[in-house]
Design a protein around this motif. Structure first.
Motif, PDB file in Angstrom:
ATOM      1  N   LYS A  57       8.141  -1.080   6.422  1.00 50.71           N
ATOM      2  CA  LYS A  57       8.262  -0.333   5.172  1.00 50.71           C
ATOM      3  C   LYS A  57       9.052  -1.156   4.181  1.00 50.71           C
ATOM      4  O   LYS A  57      10.091  -1.734   4.521  1.00 50.71           O
ATOM      5  CB  LYS A  57       8.961   0.997   5.443  1.00 50.71           C
ATOM      6  CG  LYS A  57       9.086   1.880   4.242  1.00 50.71           C
ATOM      7  CD  LYS A  57       9.748   3.190   4.607  1.00 50.71           C
ATOM      8  CE  LYS A  57       9.908   4.053   3.380  1.00 50.71           C
ATOM      9  NZ  LYS A  57      10.549   5.337   3.701  1.00 50.71           N
ATOM     10  N   SER A  58       8.565  -1.214   2.959  1.00 43.66           N
ATOM     11  CA  SER A  58       9.310  -1.931   1.911  1.00 43.66           C
ATOM     12  C   SER A  58       9.967  -0.923   0.992  1.00 43.66           C
ATOM     13  O   SER A  58       9.453   0.167   0.765  1.00 43.66           O
ATOM     14  CB  SER A  58       8.368  -2.844   1.117  1.00 43.66           C
ATOM     15  OG  SER A  58       7.389  -2.081   0.475  1.00 43.66           O
ATOM     16  N   LEU A  87       0.842  -1.189   0.000  1.00 43.25           N
ATOM     17  CA  LEU A  87       0.000   0.000   0.000  1.00 43.25           C
ATOM     18  C   LEU A  87       0.881   1.243   0.000  1.00 43.25           C
ATOM     19  O   LEU A  87       1.793   1.359   0.813  1.00 43.25           O
ATOM     20  CB  LEU A  87      -0.905   0.025   1.231  1.00 43.25           C
ATOM     21  CG  LEU A  87      -2.016  -1.005   1.273  1.00 43.25           C
ATOM     22  CD1 LEU A  87      -2.659  -1.024   2.655  1.00 43.25           C
ATOM     23  CD2 LEU A  87      -3.055  -0.700   0.220  1.00 43.25           C
ATOM     24  N   SER A  88       0.606   2.162  -0.891  1.00 41.27           N
ATOM     25  CA  SER A  88       1.372   3.408  -0.923  1.00 41.27           C
ATOM     26  C   SER A  88       0.723   4.427   0.003  1.00 41.27           C
ATOM     27  O   SER A  88      -0.413   4.258   0.452  1.00 41.27           O
ATOM     28  CB  SER A  88       1.403   3.968  -2.352  1.00 41.27           C
ATOM     29  OG  SER A  88       0.105   4.423  -2.717  1.00 41.27           O
ATOM     30  N   LEU A 118       4.101   3.688  13.290  1.00 41.04           N
ATOM     31  CA  LEU A 118       3.777   2.256  13.270  1.00 41.04           C
ATOM     32  C   LEU A 118       4.988   1.426  12.845  1.00 41.04           C
ATOM     33  O   LEU A 118       5.236   0.345  13.394  1.00 41.04           O
ATOM     34  CB  LEU A 118       2.588   1.985  12.350  1.00 41.04           C
ATOM     35  CG  LEU A 118       1.242   2.536  12.826  1.00 41.04           C
ATOM     36  CD1 LEU A 118       0.204   2.434  11.711  1.00 41.04           C
ATOM     37  CD2 LEU A 118       0.772   1.816  14.081  1.00 41.04           C
ATOM     38  N   ASP A 119       5.751   1.953  11.891  1.00 42.08           N
ATOM     39  CA  ASP A 119       6.972   1.272  11.444  1.00 42.08           C
ATOM     40  C   ASP A 119       8.016   1.259  12.558  1.00 42.08           C
ATOM     41  O   ASP A 119       8.623   0.227  12.856  1.00 42.08           O
ATOM     42  CB  ASP A 119       7.524   1.963  10.195  1.00 42.08           C
ATOM     43  CG  ASP A 119       8.778   1.301   9.662  1.00 42.08           C
ATOM     44  OD1 ASP A 119       8.814   0.060   9.562  1.00 42.08           O
ATOM     45  OD2 ASP A 119       9.741   2.039   9.353  1.00 42.08           O
ATOM     46  N   GLU A 120       8.223   2.387  13.214  1.00 46.35           N
ATOM     47  CA  GLU A 120       9.195   2.476  14.309  1.00 46.35           C
ATOM     48  C   GLU A 120       8.842   1.553  15.474  1.00 46.35           C
ATOM     49  O   GLU A 120       9.725   1.053  16.165  1.00 46.35           O
ATOM     50  CB  GLU A 120       9.308   3.917  14.819  1.00 46.35           C
ATOM     51  CG  GLU A 120      10.064   4.851  13.894  1.00 46.35           C
ATOM     52  CD  GLU A 120      11.523   4.469  13.772  1.00 46.35           C
ATOM     53  OE1 GLU A 120      12.185   4.270  14.816  1.00 46.35           O
ATOM     54  OE2 GLU A 120      12.004   4.362  12.636  1.00 46.35           O
TER      55      GLU A 120
END
Length: 79
Positions: A77-78, A46-47, A69-71
């Motif tokens: 993240k990709s 999803l972008s 959310l990534d942290e």
């Protein structure tokens, strides 16, 4: 209208379809949950634009929530 313990009523600011504000709801957490629910659908990749369109969130808010959310290790993240 919100009723207080003494029986008087006060007007709550309109915030959505219900026209009531939930005093216990943290909007930032609710918005993060909206984003996480998008990933429940099984869609990969999803972008930011996809997320903004799906949630109606401001692009900056969506970016900052995704970053958080990534942290915190809840999404990855990709790329």
């Amino acid at each position: 209208m919100i009723e207080t313990t003494r029986g008087s009523e006060i007007d709550a600011p309109a915030t959505g379809p219900q026209d009531r504000r939930d005093p216990y709801l943290l909007e930032s957490v609710a918005h993060a949950c909206q984003i996480l629910k998008l990933f429940e659908t099984g869609l990969d990749g999803l972008s930011l634009v996809d997320i903004v369109r799906s949630t109606g969130l401001n692009k900056t808010v969506a970016f900052r929530l995704l970053y958080t959310l990534d942290e915190q290790g809840l999404i990855e993240k990709s790329g």
